[in-house]
Design a protein around this motif. Sequence first.
Motif, PDB file in Angstrom:
ATOM      1  N   SER A 212       0.930  -1.035  -0.440  1.00 12.56           N
ATOM      2  CA  SER A 212       0.150  -0.028   0.048  1.00 12.56           C
ATOM      3  C   SER A 212       0.737   1.455  -0.006  1.00 12.56           C
ATOM      4  O   SER A 212       1.476   1.469   0.253  1.00 12.56           O
ATOM      5  N   ARG A 213      -0.024   2.200  -0.543  1.00 13.37           N
ATOM      6  CA  ARG A 213       0.882   3.389  -0.411  1.00 13.37           C
ATOM      7  C   ARG A 213       1.233   3.889   1.060  1.00 13.37           C
ATOM      8  O   ARG A 213       2.802   4.704   1.435  1.00 13.37           O
ATOM      9  N   ALA A 214       0.565   3.750   2.180  1.00 13.03           N
ATOM     10  CA  ALA A 214       0.739   3.367   3.434  1.00 13.03           C
ATOM     11  C   ALA A 214       1.572   3.511   4.009  1.00 13.03           C
ATOM     12  O   ALA A 214       2.755   4.058   4.786  1.00 13.03           O
ATOM     13  N   THR A 215       2.253   2.195   3.394  1.00 12.33           N
ATOM     14  CA  THR A 215       3.294   1.025   3.535  1.00 12.33           C
ATOM     15  C   THR A 215       4.387   1.561   3.511  1.00 12.33           C
ATOM     16  O   THR A 215       5.726   1.972   4.356  1.00 12.33           O
ATOM     17  N   VAL A 216       4.557   1.769   1.716  1.00 18.24           N
ATOM     18  CA  VAL A 216       5.471   2.530   1.516  1.00 18.24           C
ATOM     19  C   VAL A 216       6.561   3.785   2.066  1.00 18.24           C
ATOM     20  O   VAL A 216       7.143   4.097   2.524  1.00 18.24           O
TER      21      VAL A 216
ATOM     22  N   ALA B 134      11.892   1.203   0.938  1.00 16.04           N
ATOM     23  CA  ALA B 134      10.317   1.741   1.303  1.00 16.04           C
ATOM     24  C   ALA B 134       9.047   0.862   0.369  1.00 16.04           C
ATOM     25  O   ALA B 134       8.707   0.581   0.929  1.00 16.04           O
ATOM     26  N   LEU B 135       9.880   0.668  -0.679  1.00 16.33           N
ATOM     27  CA  LEU B 135       9.285  -0.699  -1.975  1.00 16.33           C
ATOM     28  C   LEU B 135       8.895  -1.926  -1.320  1.00 16.33           C
ATOM     29  O   LEU B 135       7.991  -2.612  -1.155  1.00 16.33           O
ATOM     30  N   HIS B 136       9.649  -2.192   0.030  1.00 20.62           N
ATOM     31  CA  HIS B 136       9.871  -3.216   0.439  1.00 20.62           C
ATOM     32  C   HIS B 136      10.613  -4.721  -0.290  1.00 20.62           C
ATOM     33  O   HIS B 136       9.975  -5.823  -0.836  1.00 20.62           O
TER      34      HIS B 136
ATOM     35  N   THR C 256      25.763  -1.017   3.417  1.00 22.52           N
ATOM     36  CA  THR C 256      24.241  -1.562   3.866  1.00 22.52           C
ATOM     37  C   THR C 256      23.265  -1.154   5.272  1.00 22.52           C
ATOM     38  O   THR C 256      24.058  -0.789   6.131  1.00 22.52           O
ATOM     39  N   TYR C 257      21.619  -0.887   4.953  1.00 23.76           N
ATOM     40  CA  TYR C 257      21.540   0.116   6.188  1.00 23.76           C
ATOM     41  C   TYR C 257      20.557  -1.177   6.850  1.00 23.76           C
ATOM     42  O   TYR C 257      19.996  -1.530   5.397  1.00 23.76           O
ATOM     43  N   PRO C 258      20.221  -1.704   7.791  1.00 25.48           N
ATOM     44  CA  PRO C 258      18.459  -2.451   8.026  1.00 25.48           C
ATOM     45  C   PRO C 258      17.311  -1.725   7.625  1.00 25.48           C
ATOM     46  O   PRO C 258      17.268  -0.567   7.509  1.00 25.48           O
ATOM     47  N   GLY C 259      16.615  -2.389   7.175  1.00 26.36           N
ATOM     48  CA  GLY C 259      15.264  -2.419   7.066  1.00 26.36           C
ATOM     49  C   GLY C 259      14.603  -1.476   8.467  1.00 26.36           C
ATOM     50  O   GLY C 259      15.025  -2.443   9.290  1.00 26.36           O
TER      51      GLY C 259
END
Length: 184
Positions: free
Chosen positions: A37-41, A81-83, A60-63
Amino acid sequence: MGTVLAAAVGAASLGTAPAGAAATGHAAHEHSAASISRATVMQRAAAWIGKKSYTYSDGTYPGPGGKGRYRGDCSGFVSMALHLPGPGPNTVGLAGDVTPIKATQLQQGDLLGNLGSGTGGQAGHVQLFVKWADAKHTKVTVAEQGHLSQGGSAPAYPHEKTYRYPEHMSSGATLKPYRYKHIS
């Protein structure tokens, strides 16, 4: 976290994120049929905004929640952001996951970028669209990881910034609007 992004995340609801194997560069990567979803992004992007230790680098950095590791560059930030599976595709590979759209179609979570063949390294850039900053659509607010080809005008860590639209890189390339194929 940027105030515009914070407000967007405050109103956000969680969605489903895609999963699958990753590749960078020219190779395509696979996704499940799930969408995000856009909200999750925007919520995922907010997890990195303002983290000055997440510098523009080869590291690299953690999600969010420590899940996955993503490159500390513009496409790594957008991939997080897009997972997408970490470390995420670069600007060349990301082009396979998006569809060009018109600027009038931009919605929160869409992308502005110089993507595709020939955009590796400093030749490409990508950002998340947050909102139009004026009614005439001559200014745009984005969430991005700082990029060296922007002439030093952007911080070298994930941030929110307003630019003139259309936005041009120091190379003269214009950032164009795109939509992620699996966004809902």
